[in-house]
Design an enzyme around this catalytic site. Sequence first.
Site, mmCIF file in Angstrom:
data_model
loop_
_atom_site.group_PDB
_atom_site.id
_atom_site.type_symbol
_atom_site.label_atom_id
_atom_site.label_comp_id
_atom_site.label_asym_id
_atom_site.label_seq_id
_atom_site.Cartn_x
_atom_site.Cartn_y
_atom_site.Cartn_z
ATOM 1 N N TRP A 111 0.839 -1.213 0.000
ATOM 2 C CA TRP A 111 0.000 0.000 0.000
ATOM 3 C C TRP A 111 0.867 1.253 0.000
ATOM 4 O O TRP A 111 0.561 2.230 -0.688
ATOM 5 C CB TRP A 111 -0.957 -0.003 1.187
ATOM 6 C CG TRP A 111 -1.978 -1.104 1.117
ATOM 7 C CD1 TRP A 111 -2.131 -2.131 2.007
ATOM 8 C CD2 TRP A 111 -2.971 -1.303 0.096
ATOM 9 N NE1 TRP A 111 -3.155 -2.950 1.598
ATOM 10 C CE2 TRP A 111 -3.682 -2.479 0.445
ATOM 11 C CE3 TRP A 111 -3.320 -0.616 -1.071
ATOM 12 C CZ2 TRP A 111 -4.735 -2.972 -0.334
ATOM 13 C CZ3 TRP A 111 -4.365 -1.112 -1.851
ATOM 14 C CH2 TRP A 111 -5.055 -2.271 -1.480
ATOM 15 N N ASP B 6 -1.520 6.598 6.502
ATOM 16 C CA ASP B 6 -2.599 5.707 6.076
ATOM 17 C C ASP B 6 -2.855 4.754 7.243
ATOM 18 O O ASP B 6 -2.027 3.899 7.542
ATOM 19 C CB ASP B 6 -2.139 4.942 4.823
ATOM 20 C CG ASP B 6 -3.170 3.912 4.342
ATOM 21 O OD1 ASP B 6 -4.196 3.723 5.032
ATOM 22 O OD2 ASP B 6 -2.929 3.304 3.282
ATOM 23 N N LYS C 228 -12.146 -1.865 7.262
ATOM 24 C CA LYS C 228 -11.386 -2.743 8.146
ATOM 25 C C LYS C 228 -11.885 -2.624 9.587
ATOM 26 O O LYS C 228 -12.285 -3.601 10.171
ATOM 27 C CB LYS C 228 -9.894 -2.426 8.077
ATOM 28 C CG LYS C 228 -9.153 -3.051 6.902
ATOM 29 C CD LYS C 228 -9.275 -2.331 5.603
ATOM 30 C CE LYS C 228 -8.667 -3.048 4.446
ATOM 31 N NZ LYS C 228 -7.715 -2.275 3.668
HETATM 32 C C1 LIG Z 1 -7.183 -1.832 2.453
HETATM 33 C C2 LIG Z 1 -6.098 -0.825 2.443
HETATM 34 C C3 LIG Z 1 -5.989 0.148 1.432
HETATM 35 C C4 LIG Z 1 -6.935 0.197 0.243
HETATM 36 O O1 LIG Z 1 -8.146 0.668 0.637
HETATM 37 P P1 LIG Z 1 -9.345 0.974 -0.405
HETATM 38 O O2 LIG Z 1 -10.347 1.565 0.526
HETATM 39 O O3 LIG Z 1 -9.739 -0.332 -0.987
HETATM 40 O O4 LIG Z 1 -8.843 1.933 -1.399
HETATM 41 C C5 LIG Z 1 -4.991 1.082 1.553
HETATM 42 N N1 LIG Z 1 -4.129 1.074 2.568
HETATM 43 C C6 LIG Z 1 -4.185 0.142 3.556
HETATM 44 C C7 LIG Z 1 -3.198 0.185 4.667
HETATM 45 C C8 LIG Z 1 -5.168 -0.833 3.507
HETATM 46 O O5 LIG Z 1 -5.232 -1.755 4.479
#
Ligand SMILES: *Cc1c(COP(=O)(O)O)cnc(C)c1O
Length: 362
Positions: free
Chosen positions: A104, A174, A198
Amino acid sequence: MSNKRAYNFSAGPSMLPLSVLEEAAADLTNYKGCGESVMEMSHRSGEFSAILSDAEADLREIMDIPSNYKVMFIQGGATLQFSMVPMNLMRKSKKADYIITGAWAKKAAKEAKKFGDIKITASSEEDNFSHIPEVTKDDFREDADYVHITSNNTIYGTKFPYIPDTGDIPLVSDMSSCILSEKIDVSRFGLIYAGAQKNIGPAGVTIVIAREELLGHAGENIPVYLDYKTHSDNGSTYNTPPCFAIYIAGLVFKKIKKDGGISAIEKKNRVKADKLYGFIDSSDFYKCPTRKKDRSIMNVVFVTGDGEKDKKFVSEAKALGMHNLNGHRSIGGMRASIYNAMPEEGVDTLIEFMKKFEAENK
Ligand SMILES: *Cc1c(COP(=O)(O)O)cnc(C)c1O
C-alpha cells in the site's frame, strides 16, 4: 447453508459487531419511526444531519481529536487518498518523503510521483517487508511538504512501533487497517486517512482527519471533489455523502464509547494478538516471518513452510466456520485479521484448530 455466523478473518471488508448489525436491521426499513430507511432519506434531512453530526462528535471523542483538526467523510477509499494527499499537501516545494513498508505504501508513493518530487526515505522491501525501518528527523528533506507512512501494513502484518519524528514537517499516515485499534496522539500527525471497511464500517466511506492549516492549498485546477476544503467547508455534504456507510460507522463509534473507549479496546486487541503470536512462537510447525517488535496487532501473518499444507489449512478452517484465513494473493500463506470486531473466542477457536491441524499434518 447455515444460520450460524462465521468467524471471518478477512483483511477487509471484515467483521462488524453483531450488535451493530442487529440494530441496523431493526431500523432498516423505518429509521426510528421516521417512516424512511437511512438509505432512502435526504442527506439534508434533520434525521441524517443528526446521524452525521453524532458520528463526527463521537469519533472526535473516542480519538480525542484536537479542535484544530477537521474530520471529513469522503468516498473513493484509501486509494483516492493516495492521490488527494499529494494534490492538496504539495503546497510549497512539491517534495514529499515516503517510507515504504508494504504494497500500500508503494502504491501511495507511485501515485504521488505524478504530482511532485518523491523521495523514498527508507524501505524494507529487500527483506520482503518483514520489519519497519528506523528513521530519524535527519533522514527527511528539510523542505519536504510532508512525510507519508502506512502505520499498519495489512498484507505483511507489521506496524510502526513508533511515530517518526518529522520536526515541523507534517506527518501523513494511512491508518486504514489500524484506526481505532489503539490509542494514538492525533496531534503528532498533520493528516490521517482510513478506508472504513477494516475497523470502522462498510466500504464506501473514508475518514480523513486533517490539521486545519493544511487545507485550502490545492491548485486552481484541482477537481472540486478532490479539494479537502470542499468537504471541510461543507461539513462532508457538498454532494451526497455515503449516507448508509456513515450511519453504520456512527453505530460502531457509539459501541466503542459504550465498551469503554479505545483504551479498553486496545487492551482486548493486545490480549487477542498476544495469544495468537504466543502460540505461533511456541510451535515449531507454524512460523511468523515478521520481526517481533514490529508485529501488527490487527493482521497476523503465518506459514507452515509448505504451500500445500497452507492451502489445506485454509480450506479445512473454512469448513469449520473460520473464513478467509488465506494470506494476500501476492504472498500466500495464512493471515488472520483480528480487527476490533473479532471476539476473543474467535482467536481461541482458531488456536484450537491450529493445534489439531498440527497434530494431524506434522
Ligand atoms: C485496504 C487498504 C488500502 C486500500 O483501501 P481501499 O479503501 O480499498 O482503497 C490502503 N491502505 C491500507 C493500509 C489498507 O489496508
